[in-house]
Design a protein around this motif. Sequence first.
Motif, PDB file in Angstrom:
ATOM      1  N   PHE A  12       8.934  88.862  -9.331  1.00 35.21           N
ATOM      2  CA  PHE A  12       9.397  89.635  -8.327  1.00 35.21           C
ATOM      3  C   PHE A  12       8.559  90.037  -7.951  1.00 35.21           C
ATOM      4  O   PHE A  12       6.400  89.492  -8.087  1.00 35.21           O
ATOM      5  CB  PHE A  12       9.661  90.814  -9.425  1.00 35.21           C
ATOM      6  CG  PHE A  12      11.068  90.564  -9.529  1.00 35.21           C
ATOM      7  CD1 PHE A  12      12.229  90.630  -9.084  1.00 35.21           C
ATOM      8  CD2 PHE A  12      11.551  89.476 -10.966  1.00 35.21           C
ATOM      9  CE1 PHE A  12      13.266  90.712  -9.246  1.00 35.21           C
ATOM     10  CE2 PHE A  12      12.675  89.701 -11.327  1.00 35.21           C
ATOM     11  CZ  PHE A  12      13.518  89.534 -10.829  1.00 35.21           C
TER      12      PHE A  12
ATOM     13  N   SER B 171       7.238  93.762  -7.347  1.00 31.53           N
ATOM     14  CA  SER B 171       6.044  94.119  -8.223  1.00 31.53           C
ATOM     15  C   SER B 171       6.223  93.364  -9.857  1.00 31.53           C
ATOM     16  O   SER B 171       5.265  94.215 -10.552  1.00 31.53           O
ATOM     17  CB  SER B 171       7.736  95.194  -8.189  1.00 31.53           C
ATOM     18  OG  SER B 171       8.466  94.429  -8.848  1.00 31.53           O
TER      19      SER B 171
ATOM     20  N   ALA C   6       7.717  93.315 -11.909  1.00 34.27           N
ATOM     21  CA  ALA C   6       9.171  94.079 -12.672  1.00 34.27           C
ATOM     22  C   ALA C   6       8.432  93.343 -14.037  1.00 34.27           C
ATOM     23  O   ALA C   6       9.714  93.117 -15.444  1.00 34.27           O
ATOM     24  CB  ALA C   6      10.199  92.923 -12.428  1.00 34.27           C
ATOM     25  N   LEU C   7       7.476  93.776 -14.522  1.00 31.35           N
ATOM     26  CA  LEU C   7       6.976  94.013 -16.287  1.00 31.35           C
ATOM     27  C   LEU C   7       7.977  94.835 -16.941  1.00 31.35           C
ATOM     28  O   LEU C   7       8.097  95.504 -16.096  1.00 31.35           O
ATOM     29  CB  LEU C   7       5.556  93.960 -16.810  1.00 31.35           C
ATOM     30  CG  LEU C   7       4.737  92.505 -15.358  1.00 31.35           C
ATOM     31  CD1 LEU C   7       3.578  92.519 -16.130  1.00 31.35           C
ATOM     32  CD2 LEU C   7       5.313  91.001 -16.149  1.00 31.35           C
ATOM     33  N   TYR C   8       8.122  94.823 -18.265  1.00 33.90           N
ATOM     34  CA  TYR C   8       8.533  96.131 -18.919  1.00 33.90           C
ATOM     35  C   TYR C   8       7.023  96.825 -19.147  1.00 33.90           C
ATOM     36  O   TYR C   8       6.647  96.070 -20.468  1.00 33.90           O
ATOM     37  CB  TYR C   8       9.129  95.702 -20.039  1.00 33.90           C
ATOM     38  CG  TYR C   8      10.621  94.307 -19.596  1.00 33.90           C
ATOM     39  CD1 TYR C   8      11.494  95.119 -19.256  1.00 33.90           C
ATOM     40  CD2 TYR C   8      10.464  92.996 -19.942  1.00 33.90           C
ATOM     41  CE1 TYR C   8      12.917  93.762 -18.746  1.00 33.90           C
ATOM     42  CE2 TYR C   8      11.339  92.375 -19.802  1.00 33.90           C
ATOM     43  CZ  TYR C   8      12.599  92.257 -18.764  1.00 33.90           C
ATOM     44  OH  TYR C   8      13.748  91.848 -18.285  1.00 33.90           O
ATOM     45  N   PRO C   9       7.095  98.231 -18.872  1.00 41.23           N
ATOM     46  CA  PRO C   9       5.851  98.963 -18.689  1.00 41.23           C
ATOM     47  C   PRO C   9       5.928  99.144 -21.060  1.00 41.23           C
ATOM     48  O   PRO C   9       4.572  98.875 -21.191  1.00 41.23           O
ATOM     49  CB  PRO C   9       5.699 100.322 -18.139  1.00 41.23           C
ATOM     50  CG  PRO C   9       7.104 100.186 -17.925  1.00 41.23           C
ATOM     51  CD  PRO C   9       8.144  98.709 -17.940  1.00 41.23           C
ATOM     52  N   TYR C  10       7.058  99.464 -21.694  1.00 39.02           N
ATOM     53  CA  TYR C  10       6.478  99.666 -22.943  1.00 39.02           C
ATOM     54  C   TYR C  10       6.264  98.629 -23.872  1.00 39.02           C
ATOM     55  O   TYR C  10       5.956  98.251 -25.021  1.00 39.02           O
ATOM     56  CB  TYR C  10       7.873 100.660 -23.064  1.00 39.02           C
ATOM     57  CG  TYR C  10       8.874 100.112 -22.921  1.00 39.02           C
ATOM     58  CD1 TYR C  10      10.370  99.232 -23.229  1.00 39.02           C
ATOM     59  CD2 TYR C  10       9.526 100.437 -21.592  1.00 39.02           C
ATOM     60  CE1 TYR C  10      10.676  98.617 -22.615  1.00 39.02           C
ATOM     61  CE2 TYR C  10      10.733  99.964 -20.712  1.00 39.02           C
ATOM     62  CZ  TYR C  10      11.234  98.280 -21.631  1.00 39.02           C
ATOM     63  OH  TYR C  10      12.258  98.136 -21.090  1.00 39.02           O
ATOM     64  N   MET C  11       7.434  97.195 -23.287  1.00 36.47           N
ATOM     65  CA  MET C  11       6.745  95.750 -23.706  1.00 36.47           C
ATOM     66  C   MET C  11       4.699  95.517 -23.513  1.00 36.47           C
ATOM     67  O   MET C  11       4.424  95.590 -22.549  1.00 36.47           O
ATOM     68  CB  MET C  11       7.491  94.746 -23.703  1.00 36.47           C
ATOM     69  CG  MET C  11       9.077  95.175 -23.369  1.00 36.47           C
ATOM     70  SD  MET C  11      10.047  93.903 -23.273  1.00 36.47           S
ATOM     71  CE  MET C  11      11.199  94.886 -23.724  1.00 36.47           C
TER      72      MET C  11
ATOM     73  N   LEU D 108      10.656  87.717 -24.606  1.00 37.45           N
ATOM     74  CA  LEU D 108      11.744  88.516 -23.595  1.00 37.45           C
ATOM     75  C   LEU D 108      12.640  87.683 -23.704  1.00 37.45           C
ATOM     76  O   LEU D 108      13.787  87.339 -24.382  1.00 37.45           O
ATOM     77  CB  LEU D 108      11.422  89.583 -23.180  1.00 37.45           C
ATOM     78  CG  LEU D 108      13.167  90.178 -22.914  1.00 37.45           C
ATOM     79  CD1 LEU D 108      12.968  91.167 -24.077  1.00 37.45           C
ATOM     80  CD2 LEU D 108      13.494  90.783 -22.262  1.00 37.45           C
TER      81      LEU D 108
ATOM     82  N   SER E 256       0.209  98.572 -18.369  1.00 33.46           N
ATOM     83  CA  SER E 256      -1.147  99.228 -17.866  1.00 33.46           C
ATOM     84  C   SER E 256      -2.251  98.650 -17.906  1.00 33.46           C
ATOM     85  O   SER E 256      -3.007  99.586 -16.681  1.00 33.46           O
ATOM     86  CB  SER E 256      -0.327 100.589 -18.011  1.00 33.46           C
ATOM     87  OG  SER E 256      -0.769 100.811 -19.380  1.00 33.46           O
TER      88      SER E 256
ATOM     89  N   ARG F 274       6.070  84.423 -17.826  1.00 32.53           N
ATOM     90  CA  ARG F 274       7.277  85.399 -18.266  1.00 32.53           C
ATOM     91  C   ARG F 274       8.374  84.137 -17.587  1.00 32.53           C
ATOM     92  O   ARG F 274       9.009  83.727 -18.238  1.00 32.53           O
ATOM     93  CB  ARG F 274       7.681  86.848 -18.209  1.00 32.53           C
ATOM     94  CG  ARG F 274       8.657  86.806 -18.488  1.00 32.53           C
ATOM     95  CD  ARG F 274       9.606  88.346 -18.435  1.00 32.53           C
ATOM     96  NE  ARG F 274       9.055  88.810 -16.915  1.00 32.53           N
ATOM     97  CZ  ARG F 274       9.524  89.948 -16.161  1.00 32.53           C
ATOM     98  NH1 ARG F 274       9.904  91.194 -17.230  1.00 32.53           N
ATOM     99  NH2 ARG F 274       9.349  90.805 -14.966  1.00 32.53           N
TER     100      ARG F 274
END
Lengths: 380, 308
Positions: free
Chosen positions: A81, A83, A85-90, A98, A150, A164
């Motif tokens: 994507f 953006s 679209a990475l999962y910020p909490y992982m 994933l 982050s 990914r």
Amino acid sequence: MSGVSIQRISKSFGQTRVLRDVSLEVGPREFLTLLGPSGCGKSTLLRIIAGLEQADEGSIALGGQQVDGLLPRQRDVAMVFQSYALYPYMTVAENIGLPLLMRRTRAWQRLPLIRRLHPVARAAAGTIATDVRRAAEALQIAPYLERKPSQLSGGQRQRVALARAMVRNPRVFLMDEPLSNLDAKLRVSARAEIADLHRRAGVAFIYVTHDQAEAMTMSDRVGLMMDGEILQVAPPGEIYDEPAALRVAEFIGSPKINTLPGVVRADGGVAVPGGVLEGGSGLAAGTEVVAGIRPEHWILGMSGASGSLGALSGTVRHLENLGSDLFLYAESQGGGPLLTVRAAPETVRQVSPGTAVALKPRPGRVLLFDRSGQRLRARP
Amino acid sequence: MTATTLSLPVERTRRPSQSRAEAVAAYVLSAPAIICLFGILLLPTLATFVLSFTDWQFGAPTLRWIGLDNYVHLAGDRVFWKSLTNTVVYVAVVVPCSVLLGLGAALLIEAGTSGRAFYRAAFFLPVTATLIAMATVWEIMLHPSIGLINVLIEALGFSKQNWLKDPELALFALAGIGIWQALGLNMVLLLAGLKSIPRDLYEAAAIDGADGPWTRFVTVTLPMLGPALSFVLIISAIRSFQVFDTVAVLTEGGPNKATEVLLYTMYQEGFGFFRAGYGAAITVVFLVFVLLLTLIKARLAEKRVHYS
């Protein structure tokens, strides 16, 4: 067996038709770029291929299998994507892993305690870790596996998104402007990386961008989209040299192609304001045309001999010296917008604003279009 | 509370007199805020704290320093312990129920396609209504013989209950009203949290294979809702610790202290029996609980739940 086969796709959002009867074939190992201005429907087409959007009409086959009505997961596509679209909490490793985790384990095996104790879940975790590391090493992000997104730079995040996508060997890669959030320098190196990724992955890539440099440098073929239609699909060199329509010619190439309205003469030349473009066009005398001449296809003369047949004369108004190229902007005697001319940088010693110049297109380099913008195949 | 100094990117090559003038100006300009902060927030808290070590009677001209006597008395006061237990039970019922129901309502509204504004407004209505007025309505609803709830219960084949007069039920009846009231605010806050989750993440999850309702919820929604959820949890905990109006209007702590809660006990001691010093001591205990929750919230905010 074709990589991606798109048959007569149409899509509307409310009253707006974003895709009109689009068909496209992408080879099994082809890198195809959908290029077009924003709002032309290229991202929507990509999302329909991914299954994130449903087409109103038409059908799509991936690797020979009809996928209409299948969920994104069942289509075996990977998508990068804009953006990321990475999962910020992982962590980076969890982000990359994933797609594997979801395919190799069942929901109950992912529950907190069972994940650590159940033999199947533990075995899956082992193979996932190996595959994640391999993908991360291929993209040189292995040192960051335990960090959160982050804590990474834009370029590193982009690689995580790529990792990914590639980690589970999908049958087609879909990329939605993956480089547009990077700065200019990084973009150039990322282009080479994506092209390299494509060579190694050996599957079809469909890449969406509005940046013609990305399209021209990476693609096997470029599909130029405007207003929900694909105007032309061709290799980069061909789409540049042999545009099928005036809109294609104007969108591709920087600075923009020069366009002059003209009328075909009895001798085959094209009369344009201020002069005549020589040569046999093979078109009927009196045909109204638009002549397109790319900035690098002018022969620049210093004589200033006005009115000589086959040449336009004009006055230099403005110069842009890029070091490698010099662009002259000349006002034609026949009026109209300034003509853009690419010249060798040494020319800068001979011209300055106000210099009178003569311009002649290189033989065989005038592109003729009819007044509705369709290409006329014969040349002057 | 901590004081933070802001350093402004101002050039530091000035004459000393000038920088002193700047410092004075800074204090003068921030004085109104500092005075308000102390006068309205810190001084009253400090005064309560000091009062809790005295035997001051509300309105009395004199007071005497009695050290920890109030707290010693509290430790042996059966009513206080009953009141503290009731408050904790009330919080333990209201917080999980109102947060879970609020989350459920928010998810349903977000997933729906029509009538969103209506549902949002309907659930939010109790938040905007005056609880005292609403409590009166609830009193009628819970009335043992003519109340709507008992009528419904009887129609379903259960026996009527005397909701507000039964020591076993009264606290839970109040908790029910508390949930009804807190639900709306929790829902609105969680809706805002849901809205702020980027759609991209759901799409990436769909492609990655996390597309079942439960998997999507635990992979994307719940972790991304972390900040909003922890805020909602703490806010509803603090708000339910402050339960007072329903108790004051509906049960007055009864029957037999079954609904006695901290703030109501404090109010009774301070303004009913005029034992302001003792009331202050209860307030301090109350403050400790709220402060504890605030600390947990600050700690949560530092860790895990924020990702930016």
